[in-house]
Design a protein around this motif. Structure first.
Motif, PDB file in Angstrom:
ATOM      1  N   UNK A  51       0.813  -1.048   0.087  1.00 57.65           N
ATOM      2  CA  UNK A  51       0.129   0.018   0.094  1.00 57.65           C
ATOM      3  C   UNK A  51       0.714   1.312   0.070  1.00 57.65           C
ATOM      4  N   UNK A  52       2.170   1.220   0.791  1.00 56.58           N
ATOM      5  CA  UNK A  52       2.847   2.394   0.765  1.00 56.58           C
ATOM      6  C   UNK A  52       3.677   2.508  -0.479  1.00 56.58           C
ATOM      7  N   UNK A  53       4.348   1.367  -1.059  1.00 52.32           N
ATOM      8  CA  UNK A  53       5.113   1.403  -2.180  1.00 52.32           C
ATOM      9  C   UNK A  53       4.255   1.561  -3.467  1.00 52.32           C
ATOM     10  N   UNK A  54       3.162   1.342  -3.530  1.00 52.08           N
ATOM     11  CA  UNK A  54       2.456   1.229  -5.018  1.00 52.08           C
ATOM     12  C   UNK A  54       2.406   2.552  -5.577  1.00 52.08           C
ATOM     13  N   UNK A  55       2.297   3.796  -4.865  1.00 49.07           N
ATOM     14  CA  UNK A  55       2.405   4.975  -5.391  1.00 49.07           C
ATOM     15  C   UNK A  55       3.526   5.457  -5.938  1.00 49.07           C
ATOM     16  N   UNK A  56       4.741   5.181  -5.312  1.00 49.31           N
ATOM     17  CA  UNK A  56       6.178   5.252  -5.944  1.00 49.31           C
ATOM     18  C   UNK A  56       6.516   4.570  -7.027  1.00 49.31           C
ATOM     19  N   UNK A  57       5.847   3.109  -7.135  1.00 49.72           N
ATOM     20  CA  UNK A  57       6.065   2.280  -8.167  1.00 49.72           C
ATOM     21  C   UNK A  57       5.401   2.878  -9.372  1.00 49.72           C
ATOM     22  N   UNK A  58       4.036   3.225  -8.911  1.00 49.63           N
ATOM     23  CA  UNK A  58       3.372   3.895 -10.144  1.00 49.63           C
ATOM     24  C   UNK A  58       3.904   5.045 -10.801  1.00 49.63           C
ATOM     25  N   UNK A  59       4.484   5.880  -9.920  1.00 49.75           N
ATOM     26  CA  UNK A  59       4.898   7.044 -10.606  1.00 49.75           C
ATOM     27  C   UNK A  59       6.462   6.787 -11.398  1.00 49.75           C
ATOM     28  N   UNK A  60       7.083   5.705 -10.841  1.00 45.63           N
ATOM     29  CA  UNK A  60       8.290   5.537 -11.636  1.00 45.63           C
ATOM     30  C   UNK A  60       8.253   4.982 -12.750  1.00 45.63           C
ATOM     31  N   UNK A 176       6.509   4.437   6.038  1.00 50.52           N
ATOM     32  CA  UNK A 176       6.485   5.863   6.302  1.00 50.52           C
ATOM     33  C   UNK A 176       8.020   6.533   6.326  1.00 50.52           C
ATOM     34  N   UNK A 177       8.838   5.699   7.188  1.00 50.01           N
ATOM     35  CA  UNK A 177      10.183   5.855   7.195  1.00 50.01           C
ATOM     36  C   UNK A 177      10.915   5.980   5.834  1.00 50.01           C
ATOM     37  N   UNK A 178      10.549   5.008   4.904  1.00 50.87           N
ATOM     38  CA  UNK A 178      11.154   4.816   3.846  1.00 50.87           C
ATOM     39  C   UNK A 178      10.664   5.954   2.727  1.00 50.87           C
ATOM     40  N   UNK A 179       9.183   6.321   2.972  1.00 53.41           N
ATOM     41  CA  UNK A 179       8.696   7.383   2.228  1.00 53.41           C
ATOM     42  C   UNK A 179       9.450   8.673   1.769  1.00 53.41           C
ATOM     43  N   UNK A 180      10.094   9.024   2.863  1.00 53.93           N
ATOM     44  CA  UNK A 180      10.640  10.287   2.827  1.00 53.93           C
ATOM     45  C   UNK A 180      11.897  10.372   1.759  1.00 53.93           C
ATOM     46  N   UNK A 181      12.394   9.262   1.493  1.00 54.05           N
ATOM     47  CA  UNK A 181      13.422   9.179   0.446  1.00 54.05           C
ATOM     48  C   UNK A 181      12.843   8.305  -0.856  1.00 54.05           C
ATOM     49  N   UNK A 182      11.473   8.180  -0.757  1.00 54.30           N
ATOM     50  CA  UNK A 182      10.930   7.310  -2.009  1.00 54.30           C
ATOM     51  C   UNK A 182      11.406   6.214  -2.413  1.00 54.30           C
ATOM     52  N   UNK A 183      11.662   5.554  -1.548  1.00 53.34           N
ATOM     53  CA  UNK A 183      12.527   4.161  -1.870  1.00 53.34           C
ATOM     54  C   UNK A 183      11.668   2.913  -1.614  1.00 53.34           C
ATOM     55  N   UNK A 184      11.015   2.753  -2.798  1.00 54.24           N
ATOM     56  CA  UNK A 184      10.027   1.365  -2.535  1.00 54.24           C
ATOM     57  C   UNK A 184      10.840   0.410  -2.799  1.00 54.24           C
ATOM     58  N   UNK A 185      12.005   0.153  -3.402  1.00 54.69           N
ATOM     59  CA  UNK A 185      12.809  -0.956  -3.348  1.00 54.69           C
ATOM     60  C   UNK A 185      13.328  -1.603  -2.013  1.00 54.69           C
TER      61      UNK A 185
END
Length: 478
Positions: A51-60, A176-185
């Protein structure tokens, strides 16, 4: 062997407290149950992280809704396949080695997800994770139902569900912690660490005593039971009942074809798993940020923090199931849960219809969503898994639980793959009102068909089923 009187279906609060105290005084028994339940932690991590990774994956990768649905639902496809094979694995190599295989697949799938170079690779990696989840979600409740004393069986299997909720919460916090660096990996790949720890823990688990007895390895089974149970009388009673059941051949598919009573229990397990998914729980878990966006949370960071509150309520409410499932029984808790879930989804649907235009309306929307989460976590979440591991007779238990687990993941896949499309076709309000109606239907099905299994041995439930008793009466003693 001396004759042991069959235990009553229920125990007094004092007797039940004595059993729980005895389990707590047996460190080995506690360790075994907790390690098996840790499979749920990895299950929860994989549910929550996307749920947290999907927005960043979709954007990339500039993905449309359809591809996003497949990234989410590909894990369910793998889980459905894993659930089909899990029954064969758990019978032929044992529950412990099946859990070990799941742990290895968790490690591989997590690392592959973190290093995925394109959406196709990510979908394939999540298929592998799905295989792990399918095997684990079949084997862990089965293993727990076979090693836990019947008086605390519900609480022990509920611990598996608790670990799922803890995993979801941990994933939300990690997001949350990793969202600030947008690192879905890192969001996806970090799950390999607890997967390795789980693999190490599985190595220390014993084989299921019921599985050992079914394979003719009685001395090993007795040694395991003596370590799990403090009272020698409990060991003797367990061996006696399981030996009687094992005298009847395991038939699985053959039993399904010739025995209408077994078909009833398999059908009930499948229906329970379908209803668990139609409550809408995994819609909330997979698409939580998007739902909070509908409720008025503007930024992605706000949406992620709101999902953490969802995860926290999920964990806290699951303790309610653990505390009361072996005191109040399965059906009363399911009735309460269905009512609460229907109310939560219904209020949210009405608010979306009216329009969430004020802070007060936003607060009520969040409260209704949290109410739904609490209702699920204390009822349908753990209790469906408990019931599906209890209602199948010994002769076809592996087959019956494999079918219900497969149905769970097939229904999960359909829900995950259609939610965004439902929002587009039915509209936001009607989608959530539909889930409210489905929760009411779930409560009706519980009343009509679900038995009360509290304190009843697996062997007695199986005998009542094959004797032709109504499904809702399987836990009754003549």
């Amino acid at each position: 062997m001396t004759t042991i009187a069959k235990p009553p279906a229920t125990k007094s609060p004092a007797a039940r407290a004595s059993v729980i105290s005895s389990l707590g005084s047996n460190p080995y028994g506690v360790f075994v149950c907790l390690m098996a339940a840790l499979a749920g932690l990895l299950f929860g991590l994989d549910i929550g992280v996307i749920s947290g990774a999907l927005p960043f994956i979709a954007k990339q990768f500039m993905l449309n809704d359809h591809v996003q649905e497949w990234i989410v639902s590909s894990m369910m496809v793998g889980a459905a396949i894993g659930a089909i094979g899990a029954g064969w694995l758990a019978w032929h190599i044992g529950r412990r080695y099946a859990l070990g295989l799941a742990a290895v697949l968790f490690v591989i799938g997590s690392l592959w997800s973190g290093f995925a170079g394109n959406p196709d690779h990510l979908i394939a990696a999540r298929l592998v994770l799905g295989l792990a989840v399918g095997v684990a979600s079949f084997t862990a409740p089965l293993y727990l139902s076979e090693v836990a004393p019947r008086q605390v069986r519900g609480a022990m299997i509920s611990t598996y569900q608790l670990m799922i909720t803890v995993g979801i919460l941990a994933a939300f916090l990690s997001n949350i912690g990793l969202s600030y660096v947008a690192d879905w990996r890192w969001m996806l790949g970090v799950i390999a660490i607890p997967a390795v720890l789980f693999l190490l823990g599985v190595i220390a688990l014993p084989d299921s005593p019921r599985w050992l007895m079914a394979r003719g390895r009685m001395p090993e089974a007795q040694a395991v039971l003596q370590r799990l149970y403090d009272d020698p009388a409990d060991v003797e009673a367990e061996i006696r009942e399981v030996t009687e059941q094992n005298a009847q051949p395991k038939q699985g598919w053959g039993l399904l074809r010739v025995n209408s009573n077994f078909r009833r229990s398999v059908a009930l397990g499948a229906v329970l798993q379908i209803f668990q998914q139609l409550t809408g729980i995994n819609v909330v878990m997979y698409y939580a940020p998007r739902i909070f966006g509908l409720a008025g949370f503007a930024t992605h960071e706000q949406q992620l923090w709101a999902t953490v509150v969802v995860g926290l309520v999920n964990v806290i409410a699951t303790f309610g199931a653990i505390a009361f499932v072996d005191r109040w029984g399965r059906k009363p808790i399911l009735y309460a849960g269905c009512a609460v879930m229907a109310a939560g989804m219904g209020v949210l649907g009405l608010l979306l219809h009216i329009g969430i235009t004020s802070t007060a309306a936003q607060a009520v929307a969040v409260a209704s969503l949290l109410l739904f989460i609490a209702g699920f976590a204390m009822s349908a979440g753990p209790l469906v898994w408990i019931l599906c591991s209890e209602i199948q007779p010994q002769q076809g238990r592996d087959f019956g639980i494999a079918v219900s687990t497969f149905v769970n993941w097939a229904a999960n896949m359909v829900v995950a793959a259609t939610f965004l499309s439902l929002l587009s076709s039915l509209g936001e309000s009607n989608t959530f009102l539909l889930y409210a109606i489905l929760n009411i239907a779930f409560g009706v099905a519980v009343f009509l068909y679900v038995p009360e299994t509290r304190g009843v041995s697996l062997e007695r439930l199986g005998r009542n089923l094959l004797a032709g008793k109504r499904l809702r009466d399987l836990g009754k003693i003549d």
